[in-house]
Design a protein around this motif. Structure first.
Motif, PDB file in Angstrom:
ATOM      1  N   ASP A   1      12.277  -1.731 -12.679  1.00 17.76           N
ATOM      2  CA  ASP A   1      13.241  -1.802 -11.578  1.00 17.76           C
ATOM      3  C   ASP A   1      13.507  -0.394 -11.072  1.00 17.76           C
ATOM      4  OD1 ASP A   1      13.376  -4.469 -12.165  1.00 17.76           O
ATOM      5  OD2 ASP A   1      15.512  -4.497 -12.669  1.00 17.76           O
ATOM      6  N   LEU A   2      13.651  -0.269  -9.778  1.00 19.37           N
ATOM      7  CA  LEU A   2      13.864   1.040  -9.160  1.00 19.37           C
ATOM      8  C   LEU A   2      15.096   0.995  -8.271  1.00 19.37           C
ATOM      9  CD1 LEU A   2      11.227   3.345  -7.525  1.00 19.37           C
ATOM     10  CD2 LEU A   2      13.187   2.617  -6.183  1.00 19.37           C
ATOM     11  N   LEU A   3      15.968   1.980  -8.433  1.00 17.28           N
ATOM     12  CA  LEU A   3      17.119   2.160  -7.543  1.00 17.28           C
ATOM     13  C   LEU A   3      16.971   3.493  -6.847  1.00 17.28           C
ATOM     14  CD1 LEU A   3      19.970   1.383  -6.479  1.00 17.28           C
ATOM     15  CD2 LEU A   3      20.905   2.591  -8.476  1.00 17.28           C
ATOM     16  N   ALA A   4      16.899   3.462  -5.524  1.00 15.93           N
ATOM     17  CA  ALA A   4      16.792   4.686  -4.721  1.00 15.93           C
ATOM     18  C   ALA A   4      18.095   4.856  -3.958  1.00 15.93           C
ATOM     19  CB  ALA A   4      15.609   4.600  -3.774  1.00 15.93           C
TER      20      ALA A   4
ATOM     21  N   GLY B   1       5.468   4.553  -9.340  1.00 18.88           N
ATOM     22  CA  GLY B   1       5.290   6.000  -9.265  1.00 18.88           C
ATOM     23  C   GLY B   1       5.198   6.496  -7.835  1.00 18.88           C
ATOM     24  N   VAL B   2       4.472   5.760  -6.993  1.00 19.60           N
ATOM     25  CA  VAL B   2       4.366   6.128  -5.583  1.00 19.60           C
ATOM     26  C   VAL B   2       5.730   6.010  -4.898  1.00 19.60           C
ATOM     27  CG1 VAL B   2       3.350   5.449  -3.367  1.00 19.60           C
ATOM     28  CG2 VAL B   2       1.924   5.550  -5.424  1.00 19.60           C
ATOM     29  N   ALA B   3       6.483   4.968  -5.234  1.00 14.48           N
ATOM     30  CA  ALA B   3       7.797   4.784  -4.623  1.00 14.48           C
ATOM     31  C   ALA B   3       8.759   5.892  -5.028  1.00 14.48           C
ATOM     32  CB  ALA B   3       8.364   3.419  -5.013  1.00 14.48           C
ATOM     33  N   VAL B   4       8.696   6.330  -6.274  1.00 17.80           N
ATOM     34  CA  VAL B   4       9.540   7.446  -6.714  1.00 17.80           C
ATOM     35  C   VAL B   4       9.263   8.683  -5.864  1.00 17.80           C
ATOM     36  CG1 VAL B   4       9.979   9.063  -8.607  1.00 17.80           C
ATOM     37  CG2 VAL B   4       9.850   6.609  -9.073  1.00 17.80           C
ATOM     38  N   GLU B   5       7.978   8.954  -5.639  1.00 17.29           N
ATOM     39  CA  GLU B   5       7.610  10.111  -4.817  1.00 17.29           C
ATOM     40  C   GLU B   5       8.061   9.923  -3.369  1.00 17.29           C
ATOM     41  OE1 GLU B   5       3.422  10.548  -5.105  1.00 17.29           O
ATOM     42  OE2 GLU B   5       3.419  11.008  -7.256  1.00 17.29           O
ATOM     43  N   ALA B   6       7.859   8.735  -2.835  1.00 16.74           N
ATOM     44  CA  ALA B   6       8.168   8.499  -1.426  1.00 16.74           C
ATOM     45  C   ALA B   6       9.664   8.590  -1.152  1.00 16.74           C
ATOM     46  CB  ALA B   6       7.628   7.123  -1.004  1.00 16.74           C
ATOM     47  N   PHE B   7      10.465   7.944  -1.968  1.00 14.74           N
ATOM     48  CA  PHE B   7      11.912   8.018  -1.760  1.00 14.74           C
ATOM     49  C   PHE B   7      12.429   9.427  -2.048  1.00 14.74           C
ATOM     50  CE2 PHE B   7      11.634   3.388  -2.015  1.00 14.74           C
ATOM     51  CZ  PHE B   7      12.594   2.988  -1.093  1.00 14.74           C
ATOM     52  N   GLY B   8      11.873  10.073  -3.080  1.00 13.84           N
ATOM     53  CA  GLY B   8      12.281  11.435  -3.396  1.00 13.84           C
ATOM     54  C   GLY B   8      11.971  12.405  -2.273  1.00 13.84           C
TER      55      GLY B   8
ATOM     56  N   THR C   1       0.848  -1.188   0.000  1.00 10.55           N
ATOM     57  CA  THR C   1       0.000   0.000   0.000  1.00 10.55           C
ATOM     58  C   THR C   1       0.887   1.243   0.000  1.00 10.55           C
ATOM     59  OG1 THR C   1      -0.059   0.173   2.402  1.00 10.55           O
ATOM     60  CG2 THR C   1      -1.715  -1.252   1.362  1.00 10.55           C
ATOM     61  N   ARG C   2       0.262   2.382  -0.191  1.00 11.48           N
ATOM     62  CA  ARG C   2       1.020   3.639  -0.149  1.00 11.48           C
ATOM     63  C   ARG C   2       1.716   3.806   1.200  1.00 11.48           C
ATOM     64  NH1 ARG C   2       1.112   8.571  -2.787  1.00 11.48           N
ATOM     65  NH2 ARG C   2      -0.490   7.821  -4.247  1.00 11.48           N
ATOM     66  N   GLU C   3       1.001   3.503   2.266  1.00 16.86           N
ATOM     67  CA  GLU C   3       1.581   3.648   3.603  1.00 16.86           C
ATOM     68  C   GLU C   3       2.795   2.739   3.771  1.00 16.86           C
ATOM     69  OE1 GLU C   3       0.281   3.149   8.325  1.00 16.86           O
ATOM     70  OE2 GLU C   3      -1.153   2.722   6.715  1.00 16.86           O
ATOM     71  N   GLU C   4       2.706   1.521   3.271  1.00 15.08           N
ATOM     72  CA  GLU C   4       3.816   0.580   3.410  1.00 15.08           C
ATOM     73  C   GLU C   4       5.037   1.018   2.615  1.00 15.08           C
ATOM     74  OE1 GLU C   4       0.887  -3.245   4.215  1.00 15.08           O
ATOM     75  OE2 GLU C   4       1.623  -2.831   2.187  1.00 15.08           O
ATOM     76  N   ILE C   5       4.816   1.562   1.421  1.00 15.17           N
ATOM     77  CA  ILE C   5       5.938   2.060   0.634  1.00 15.17           C
ATOM     78  C   ILE C   5       6.569   3.266   1.312  1.00 15.17           C
ATOM     79  CG2 ILE C   5       6.533   3.253  -1.514  1.00 15.17           C
ATOM     80  CD1 ILE C   5       4.800   1.274  -2.997  1.00 15.17           C
ATOM     81  N   GLU C   6       5.748   4.129   1.883  1.00 16.77           N
ATOM     82  CA  GLU C   6       6.302   5.277   2.610  1.00 16.77           C
ATOM     83  C   GLU C   6       7.097   4.825   3.823  1.00 16.77           C
ATOM     84  OE1 GLU C   6       2.819   7.600   3.303  1.00 16.77           O
ATOM     85  OE2 GLU C   6       2.866   8.528   1.295  1.00 16.77           O
ATOM     86  N   THR C   7       6.633   3.755   4.487  1.00 16.48           N
ATOM     87  CA  THR C   7       7.371   3.199   5.613  1.00 16.48           C
ATOM     88  C   THR C   7       8.718   2.662   5.167  1.00 16.48           C
ATOM     89  OG1 THR C   7       5.342   2.612   6.787  1.00 16.48           O
ATOM     90  CG2 THR C   7       7.329   1.412   7.409  1.00 16.48           C
ATOM     91  N   LEU C   8       8.727   1.953   4.040  1.00 13.51           N
ATOM     92  CA  LEU C   8       9.964   1.405   3.495  1.00 13.51           C
ATOM     93  C   LEU C   8      10.940   2.516   3.114  1.00 13.51           C
ATOM     94  CD1 LEU C   8      11.673  -0.944   2.419  1.00 13.51           C
ATOM     95  CD2 LEU C   8      10.342  -0.831   0.298  1.00 13.51           C
ATOM     96  N   ALA C   9      10.441   3.547   2.452  1.00 11.12           N
ATOM     97  CA  ALA C   9      11.294   4.662   2.052  1.00 11.12           C
ATOM     98  C   ALA C   9      11.879   5.367   3.267  1.00 11.12           C
ATOM     99  CB  ALA C   9      10.497   5.646   1.196  1.00 11.12           C
ATOM    100  N   ALA C  10      11.067   5.564   4.303  1.00  7.40           N
ATOM    101  CA  ALA C  10      11.557   6.226   5.520  1.00  7.40           C
ATOM    102  C   ALA C  10      12.622   5.387   6.210  1.00  7.40           C
ATOM    103  CB  ALA C  10      10.383   6.488   6.467  1.00  7.40           C
ATOM    104  N   ALA C  11      12.433   4.068   6.217  1.00 11.53           N
ATOM    105  CA  ALA C  11      13.407   3.190   6.865  1.00 11.53           C
ATOM    106  C   ALA C  11      14.739   3.231   6.131  1.00 11.53           C
ATOM    107  CB  ALA C  11      12.876   1.769   6.923  1.00 11.53           C
ATOM    108  N   CYS C  12      14.706   3.191   4.814  1.00 17.25           N
ATOM    109  CA  CYS C  12      15.952   3.257   4.036  1.00 17.25           C
ATOM    110  C   CYS C  12      16.628   4.609   4.213  1.00 17.25           C
ATOM    111  CB  CYS C  12      15.668   2.992   2.564  1.00 17.25           C
ATOM    112  SG  CYS C  12      15.175   1.290   2.196  1.00 17.25           S
TER     113      CYS C  12
END
Length: 330
Positions: free
Chosen positions: A319-322, A243-250, A183-194
């Motif tokens: 594939d996404l590299l952050a 797309g959501v992950a790009v925004e979250a990591f960015g 979900t969006r929340e889970e991706i945001e959690t992952l991005a914050a953890a990284c």
């Protein structure tokens, strides 16, 4: 740990405990986990949320083994050079790289990536399924690209409530086919953890919502749209995940790169293509039952072409590299 040449399917039979599954060419069934979706009512093996104690279904090792060559051929090599540069310049990593593989399955990501990176590596494999963790550990690579040692440990769990503390000392976070079931929340959690750990993330093979057949059929677009809606059920992001992950990591200051990683399936992939077709059409019909009659005719025609070696299909992934801002004084 003793090395073995046994495949994940071989090991499943050796240790038992996994229900018998249809074989890759069985016309009457779909291997558990086959295709980009699970069977009706099943949930992905690894999620970033706590499931309240509910037992998770198991992906059949046979399915993960069947898709591994296509996954390996699809992953983007273009993302490896920027990743290597970042790993070489991370502070406080003189003892080697610590790599966390989320939802590792049978360990295909490690088998693909570890031999492509230089230097000592310690892989921490995360999955809910102890059987898959066993396969991943036994079949893990032992040497990096330059011959350095690769070691492994396993952690059973849902990666629930992922926080920077869970990634203390991490050099890299990896995952395959994970983003689209979050979900969006889970991706945001992952991005914050990284971001909190200051480590890059290589997240491969997320569905892109596009399928192209060499011989188009009028029903292709309807099935694709229904499948994509099925991927979004329950708040999961499906083809919107990258797309959501790009925004979250960015939003956390990471530099994000995205490259295509399509499966290109042809006569050499008959078993995989047949299982993917059944899963793809089955999910579309579950989402839109009114498609059932036409979809059955469509599926049988596509399967016949597949068996004859005449079917070619491109299943698009990304594939996404952050590259998070390093911590520790860099």
């Amino acid at each position: 740990m003793r090395k073995t040449t046994a495949t994940p399917a071989d090991m499943a039979r050796q240790i038992g405990g996994i229900p018998a599954q249809p074989g890759p060419h069985d016309p009457d069934g779909v291997i558990a986990g086959a295709g980009p979706v699970a069977r009706p009512g099943e949930r992905p093996t690894v999620r970033l949320r706590d499931n309240g104690g509910e037992e998770q279904p198991r992906y059949a090792p046979e399915w993960l083994e069947l898709r591994e060559p296509a996954d390996a051929a699809a992953r983007s090599l273009d993302l490896l050079d920027p990743l290597r540069i970042r790993l070489a310049n991370l502070p406080g990593r003189s003892g080697g790289a610590a790599v966390h593989d989320l939802g590792c399955g049978t360990g295909s990501m490690g088998r693909w990536l570890a031999p492509r990176l230089d230097g000592p590596q310690h892989w921490i494999l995360h999955d809910r399924d102890p059987y898959l963790l066993h396969f991943a550990a036994v079949a893990s690579p032992r040497a990096a690209a330059d011959g350095s040692r690769v070691t492994v440990e396993t952690r059973r769990g849902d990666v629930a409530r992922l926080t920077p503390d869970a990634l203390v000392g991490a050099s890299l976070v990896t995952a395959s086919a994970l983003l689209d079931v979050l979900t969006r929340e889970e991706i945001e959690t992952l991005a914050a953890a990284c971001a909190g750990a200051g480590c890059p993330a290589l997240l491969t093979l997320s569905v892109a919502g596009r399928v192209e057949f060499a011989a188009p059929d009028p029903l292709d677009e309807e099935l694709t749209a229904a499948f994509n809606d099925h991927q979004r059920r329950g708040g999961m992001l499906g083809p919107d995940a990258v797309g959501v992950a790009v925004e979250a990591f960015g939003a956390h200051g990471a530099t994000v790169k995205v490259h295509p990683s399509p499966w290109r399936l042809g006569p050499e992939n008959v078993g995989l293509t047949a299982q993917w077709l059944r899963g793809w059409v089955g999910a579309a019909v579950e989402q839109r039952p009114e498609l059932a009659e036409r979809a059955e005719t469509y599926l049988q025609a596509r399967l016949a072409a597949c068996a004859a070696g005449e079917l070619r299909v491109t299943v698009h992934h990304s594939d996404l590299l952050a590259l998070a801002r390093p911590t520790g004084g860099a």
